[in-house]
Design an enzyme around this catalytic site. Structure first.
Site, PDB file in Angstrom:
ATOM      1  N   GLU A  70     -16.171  12.994   6.150  1.00  0.00           N
ATOM      2  CA  GLU A  70     -15.766  13.387   4.793  1.00  0.00           C
ATOM      3  C   GLU A  70     -16.219  14.808   4.429  1.00  0.00           C
ATOM      4  O   GLU A  70     -17.045  15.003   3.527  1.00  0.00           O
ATOM      5  CB  GLU A  70     -16.230  12.329   3.776  1.00  0.00           C
ATOM      6  CG  GLU A  70     -15.628  10.967   4.123  1.00  0.00           C
ATOM      7  CD  GLU A  70     -15.757   9.909   3.032  1.00  0.00           C
ATOM      8  OE1 GLU A  70     -16.471  10.116   2.050  1.00  0.00           O
ATOM      9  OE2 GLU A  70     -15.106   8.848   3.185  1.00  0.00           O
ATOM     10  N   ARG A 149     -17.041  -0.180  -8.425  1.00  0.00           N
ATOM     11  CA  ARG A 149     -17.786  -0.429  -9.670  1.00  0.00           C
ATOM     12  C   ARG A 149     -16.865  -0.659 -10.850  1.00  0.00           C
ATOM     13  O   ARG A 149     -17.297  -0.981 -11.944  1.00  0.00           O
ATOM     14  CB  ARG A 149     -18.685   0.779  -9.980  1.00  0.00           C
ATOM     15  CG  ARG A 149     -19.828   0.939  -8.998  1.00  0.00           C
ATOM     16  CD  ARG A 149     -20.567   2.257  -9.231  1.00  0.00           C
ATOM     17  NE  ARG A 149     -21.100   2.753  -7.969  1.00  0.00           N
ATOM     18  CZ  ARG A 149     -20.456   3.544  -7.133  1.00  0.00           C
ATOM     19  NH1 ARG A 149     -19.235   3.972  -7.425  1.00  0.00           N
ATOM     20  NH2 ARG A 149     -21.016   3.927  -6.004  1.00  0.00           N
ATOM     21  N   GLU A 186     -11.512   5.229   8.547  1.00  0.00           N
ATOM     22  CA  GLU A 186     -12.483   4.399   7.816  1.00  0.00           C
ATOM     23  C   GLU A 186     -11.745   3.861   6.606  1.00  0.00           C
ATOM     24  O   GLU A 186     -11.160   4.630   5.854  1.00  0.00           O
ATOM     25  CB  GLU A 186     -13.674   5.247   7.348  1.00  0.00           C
ATOM     26  CG  GLU A 186     -14.699   4.447   6.561  1.00  0.00           C
ATOM     27  CD  GLU A 186     -15.722   5.329   5.822  1.00  0.00           C
ATOM     28  OE1 GLU A 186     -16.286   6.258   6.430  1.00  0.00           O
ATOM     29  OE2 GLU A 186     -15.919   5.085   4.622  1.00  0.00           O
TER      30      GLU A 186
END
Ligand SMILES: *[C@@H]1O[C@H](CO)[C@@H](O)[C@H](O)[C@H]1NC(C)=O
Ligand SMILES: *[C@@H]1O[C@H](CO)[C@@H](O)[C@H](O)[C@H]1NC(C)=O
Ligand SMILES: *[C@@H]1O[C@H](CO)[C@@H](O)[C@H](O)[C@H]1NC(C)=O
Length: 390
Positions: A70, A149, A186
């Protein structure tokens, strides 16, 4: 186009047992080198990587490589800014080092493992590909549907949320030159460690199975799942080493679904918007159980009502073996279950080492396919005799 791999948290990679684990499981090991070791000119400092490569050569380890993870977050996370153009040159540098290695000269090199496209990430990928495309075996990127979240059961069942993956895949594939492979390097349901109470339960299977279907359909060869075990709530095997619903789903997928994608179309004659999603592949030819020409249809029902699937006339007479996955629990809480039923039987390990038999249920000739509400299923059309699947 259906290879599923797993991201494994390797705390102590160079302890041989991990390599044995990969080897015994038939998995390939890809090691991510540190791209944040930089020189004063902000180019990659390869000194440490070269030492590591020499060590792996001396042990004759079979593995391939990535450089960094990333890169679009380097500035935020490490205070180091690396643009795509420079990162591409770093990959070319690593590629040269690998080519000089007796052991790793033709090994895979994958990157840049960018997170999913947003505006400036795209610039990073574009720059990277300009300089680095020639160094990589496949272009990798990462994908999560939602923030762990800040998500809900509704998101996991929302066709529009599932469709966002297609948009992202198309954006990436368009920026990569034709002929270059694209992998999901991923991926899972929700970022930030998964969604508590969702990513490790039955409902996560809708995102996972749809991702496998859509990725293969849009030309991605490999999907690497975050994560096999440990780390967050998107694992496939819990801390007790018991398989979670996505594990069973992955196992069935690997057994029943081959890499060749066939065209399938849903014609709905009633009901609400797009609750049924459907994919068609050749049956996995390594599965000796089925004869050549067999095809596997897999379908998801995102709605509470059972649906009937009618096949086109030329396949309607084939014997069908059904593998229907449903939550092991009934009632309101059922989608949050950590157990899954296959054709009505709860799946669990026979003992620490033995998987249960995963048996299909043969439909009677001419019997229509009924997909229960909130379930997904694989249907093997044994006598389909599809020429491309022979
Ligand atoms: C496992 O190890 C054997 C012997 O070293 C090797 O031939 C084989 O390719 C390895 N398999 C994998 C999946 O790496
Ligand atoms: C690269 O890193 C090594 C330490 O691993 C250091 O000794 C060396 O001077 C560095 N090279 C450059 C060009 O920065
Ligand atoms: C399917 O089977 C029925 C009854 O045996 C037969 O009449 C029909 O022609 C078959 N259809 C096809 C497409 O083979």
């Amino acid at each position: 186009r259906d290879v599923i791999c797993f991201l494994i948290l390797l705390l102590d990679l160079f302890n041989r047992p991990h390599l044995l684990f990969a080897n015994c499981s038939g998995l390939d090991l890809i090691f991510g080198l540190n791209a944040l070791l930089r020189t004063s000119e902000n180019t990659w400092n390869s000194t440490n990587a070269e030492l590591l490569l020499k060590y792996c050569e001396s042990r004759q380890y079979v593995m391939s490589w990535e450089l960094g993870n990333e890169p679009n977050s380097y500035e935020k996370k490490a205070g180091i800014r690396v643009d795509g153009y420079q990162l591409g040159q770093d990959f070319v540098h690593l590629h040269q080092i690998l080519q000089e290695s007796a052991t790793y000269h033709s090994t895979g090199l994958y990157g840049p493992d960018v997170s999913q496209p947003r505006d400036h990430h795209k610039d990073l990928l574009t720059g990277f590909l300009e300089t680095g495309a020639k160094a990589i075996t496949a272009c990798t990127w990462h994908h999560y549907y939602v923030n762990g979240r800040d998500t809900s059961l509704e998101d996991f069942l929302d066709p529009e949320v599932l469709d966002t993956l297609a948009t992202k895949i198309n954006e990436i594939v368009e920026s990569v030159s034709p002929g270059k492979k694209v992998w999901l390097g991923e991926t899972s349901s929700a970022y930030g460690g998964g969604a508590v109470g969702l990513s490790d339960t039955f409902v996560a299977g809708f995102m996972w199975l749809d991702k496998l279907g859509l990725a293969a359909k849009l030309g991605l060869d490999v999907v690497i799942r975050q994560v096999l075990i440990g780390s967050g709530t998107y694992h496939l095997v819990d801390d007790n080493l018991d398989p979670l619903p996505d594990y069973w789903l992955s196992l069935l997928y690997k057994r029943l679904v081959g890499p060749e994608v066939l065209k399938a179309q849903v014609l709905m004659n009633s009901g609400p918007k797009k609750p049924i999603r459907l994919y068609l592949h050749c049956t996995n030819r390594k599965s000796t159980h089925y004869r050549p020409g067999a095809v596997t249809l897999f379908a998801l029902n995102l709605n509470k009502n059972e649906v009937t699937i009618s096949l086109p006339a030329h396949t309607a007479n084939s014997t069908i073996e059904a593998f229907v996955l449903q939550s092991a629990e009934i009632g309101q809480q059922n989608l949050y279950s950590r157990s899954v039923k296959l054709n009505g039987q709860v799946l669990k390990m026979v003992d620490d080492r033995t998987l249960p038999p995963l048996k299909g249920h043969e439909l009677s000739p001419g019997e229509r396919i009924k997909l229960p509400g909130f379930s997904f299923a694989f249907y093997v059309l044994i006598e389909a005799q599809a020429p491309v699947c022979k």
